[in-house]
Write an enzyme that holds these catalytic residues in place. Structure first.
Site, PDB file in Angstrom:
ATOM      1  N   PHE A   1     -14.454  61.522 -17.120  1.00 16.24           N
ATOM      2  CA  PHE A   1     -14.104  61.201 -15.552  1.00 16.24           C
ATOM      3  C   PHE A   1     -12.805  60.516 -15.569  1.00 16.24           C
ATOM      4  O   PHE A   1     -12.346  59.817 -16.066  1.00 16.24           O
ATOM      5  CB  PHE A   1     -15.188  60.164 -15.315  1.00 16.24           C
TER       6      PHE A   1
ATOM      7  N   TYR B   1     -26.168  52.644 -11.293  1.00 17.40           N
ATOM      8  CA  TYR B   1     -26.766  53.385  -9.958  1.00 17.40           C
ATOM      9  C   TYR B   1     -26.942  54.768 -10.182  1.00 17.40           C
ATOM     10  O   TYR B   1     -27.434  55.365  -9.269  1.00 17.40           O
ATOM     11  CB  TYR B   1     -25.374  53.067  -8.996  1.00 17.40           C
ATOM     12  N   LYS B   2     -26.655  55.558 -11.232  1.00 20.58           N
ATOM     13  CA  LYS B   2     -27.019  56.956 -11.411  1.00 20.58           C
ATOM     14  C   LYS B   2     -28.277  57.160 -11.853  1.00 20.58           C
ATOM     15  O   LYS B   2     -29.450  56.862 -11.158  1.00 20.58           O
ATOM     16  CB  LYS B   2     -26.039  57.258 -12.381  1.00 20.58           C
TER      17      LYS B   2
ATOM     18  N   ASP C   1     -18.575  56.351 -23.109  1.00 21.14           N
ATOM     19  CA  ASP C   1     -19.065  56.104 -21.677  1.00 21.14           C
ATOM     20  C   ASP C   1     -20.280  57.085 -21.620  1.00 21.14           C
ATOM     21  O   ASP C   1     -20.386  57.999 -21.873  1.00 21.14           O
ATOM     22  CB  ASP C   1     -18.079  56.775 -20.819  1.00 21.14           C
TER      23      ASP C   1
ATOM     24  N   ARG D   1     -23.081  71.052  -8.367  1.00 22.36           N
ATOM     25  CA  ARG D   1     -23.534  70.167  -9.421  1.00 22.36           C
ATOM     26  C   ARG D   1     -25.210  69.760  -9.027  1.00 22.36           C
ATOM     27  O   ARG D   1     -25.308  69.383  -8.070  1.00 22.36           O
ATOM     28  CB  ARG D   1     -22.876  68.881  -9.683  1.00 22.36           C
TER      29      ARG D   1
END
Ligand code: PLP
Length: 397
Positions: A113, A209-210, A184, A356
């Site tokens: 990312f 939060y995912k 990560d 996605r």
């Protein structure tokens, strides 16, 4: 066996929406609203500042950290919540680099990312011209591990393609060459089984939060292996990571173990939201979750391959090589996703051409997924996406 009907009932999903974006922002667990409201009225409202002690606010980062730790194979007292993931990446990297004095290369891959790469680059610039971030193609990163590498920084599941690295294998090679590893787990925690202890991870970070459903801006987590926790020097040496914050000493002395990875005042309302959101995991076996996730992904992949093959699979075909998401390439990806959202199926677009879709068994059924594929393929056949209103890019994609 995990009862996924029961877990679905624990979410407050918007009416008429099939949500395939829990990999970006998890939906609202029912328990959250009342818990946060109570914290606001009964704790903040009535206790005001005494809430730090009386309501146990100050212990929340470690107490909630332990609950997250259980989902990634971390022992109690090795995970703490706070800040955002970008900050935690920086903190872990800086600490790891310092433990490898004499080496100055951070190795990562181009599937990482961008924020992780930006933070690493910024840290190298701060440390001076000797320090360097080296990025390789994801398939080439393993071969690039050698005795010059100080820290290997890898995101286990690629945010765009869902491709999954072999964590234990990369760690073993890095350790054999004297390097430390920062993992990560943004797209792993709550998505796939993870065992930082078995894999012998040094540092791991991730967001809540995912797949953990803490809500927009929810705090990140950091894991430090217990064998390192009392040795690391936190580069972000904030007052709450001090051994005795309320002594207000002028000199910094790190707190015990993972406590030193605190920086400043913890976000209590978001931590309470996360604490309530985590209740769902008490009912979930991660192996059941993984099996169901792969089943949902396969339904989607097969349906798209059969009925709208112009969407080209961007994810590995082998389930074991994917996380909990499936992506496709299409030049008109942005417009297709907008058309899909207009019909109640929420996925997302990642530049330059990725559509996605996240598959979260906690609240998605095989029927939802089959229906989402039907709607997607109908949009492709009817070219519904080919309208000006679907082509204007919003600020957040
Ligand atoms: C989502 C994500 C981030 C986001 O970082 P924030 O600081 O929470 O905005 C960082 N890294 C990875 C790998 C991610 O997937």
């Amino acid at each position: 066996m995990t009862d996924f009907t029961a877990t679905r009932a624990m979410f407050d999903l918007p009416e008429g929406v099939i949500y395939l974006d829990g990999n970006s922002l998890g939906p609202l667990p029912r328990a959250v609203s009342a818990r946060v409201a109570r914290t606001i009225t009964d704790e903040w409202g009535q206790m005001v500042i005494t809430g730090w002690n009386r309501a146990g606010w100050m212990d929340l980062p470690t107490r909630v950290g332990d609950r997250v730790g259980r989902l990634i194979g971390a022992p109690a007292g090795s995970v703490i919540m706070g800040d955002t993931l970008s900050i935690k990446v920086y903190q872990a990297l800086a600490s790891a680099l310092e433990l490898r004095a004499g080496r100055s290369v951070i190795l990562s891959d181009t599937g990482n990312f961008p924020s992780d790469l930006y933070m690493a680059d910024g840290l190298c610039r701060t440390l001076g011209p000797d320090y360097q971030l080296k990025t390789m193609a994801p398939e080439a990163v393993e071969d690039a591990i050698d005795d010059t590498i100080a820290v290997l920084m890898i995101t286990e599941v690629d945010y765009r393609t869902g491709r999954k690295h072999d964590m234990a294998r990369l760690i073993a090679k890095a350790h054999a060459h004297g390097a430390l590893v920062v993992w990560d787990l943004a797209h792993s925690a709550g998505a796939i089984p993870v065992d930082v202890t078995a894999a012998d991870a040094d540092f791991a970070v991730g967001c809540s939060y995912k797949y953990l459903n803490s809500g927009p801006g929810g705090p990140a987590f950091i894991y430090v292996a217990p064998r390192l926790a009392d040795k690391v020097r936190p580069a972000l040496s904030g007052w709450l990571g001090h051994e005795a914050p309320f002594a207000f000493d002028l000199d910094y002395r790190p707190g015990a173990g993972i406590e030193r990875m605190r920086v400043g005042t913890p976000p209590i309302l978001q931590l309470v939201a996360l604490d309530a959101a985590l209740d769902v995991w008490d009912r979930v076996d991660m192996n059941d979750l993984r099996a169901r996730s792969l089943e949902l992904q396969q339904i989607f992949i097969d349906s798209v391959a059969q009925r709208c093959p112009e969407l080209v699979l961007a994810s590995p075909t082998e389930g074991a090589a994917r996380g909990s998401q499936v992506s496709f390439h299409h030049a008109e990806g942005y417009a297709i996703i907008q058309a899909l959202i207009a019909e109640g199926v929420i996925g997302d677009f990642r530049a330059p051409d990725i559509l996605r879709f996240g598959f979260t068994p906690l609240y998605l059924t095989p029927e939802d997924v089959a229906r989402a594929a039907d709607i997607l393929c109908a949009i492709m056949h009817n070219r519904t996406w080919d309208r000006p209103e679907f082509k204007t890019r919003a600020k957040v994609t």
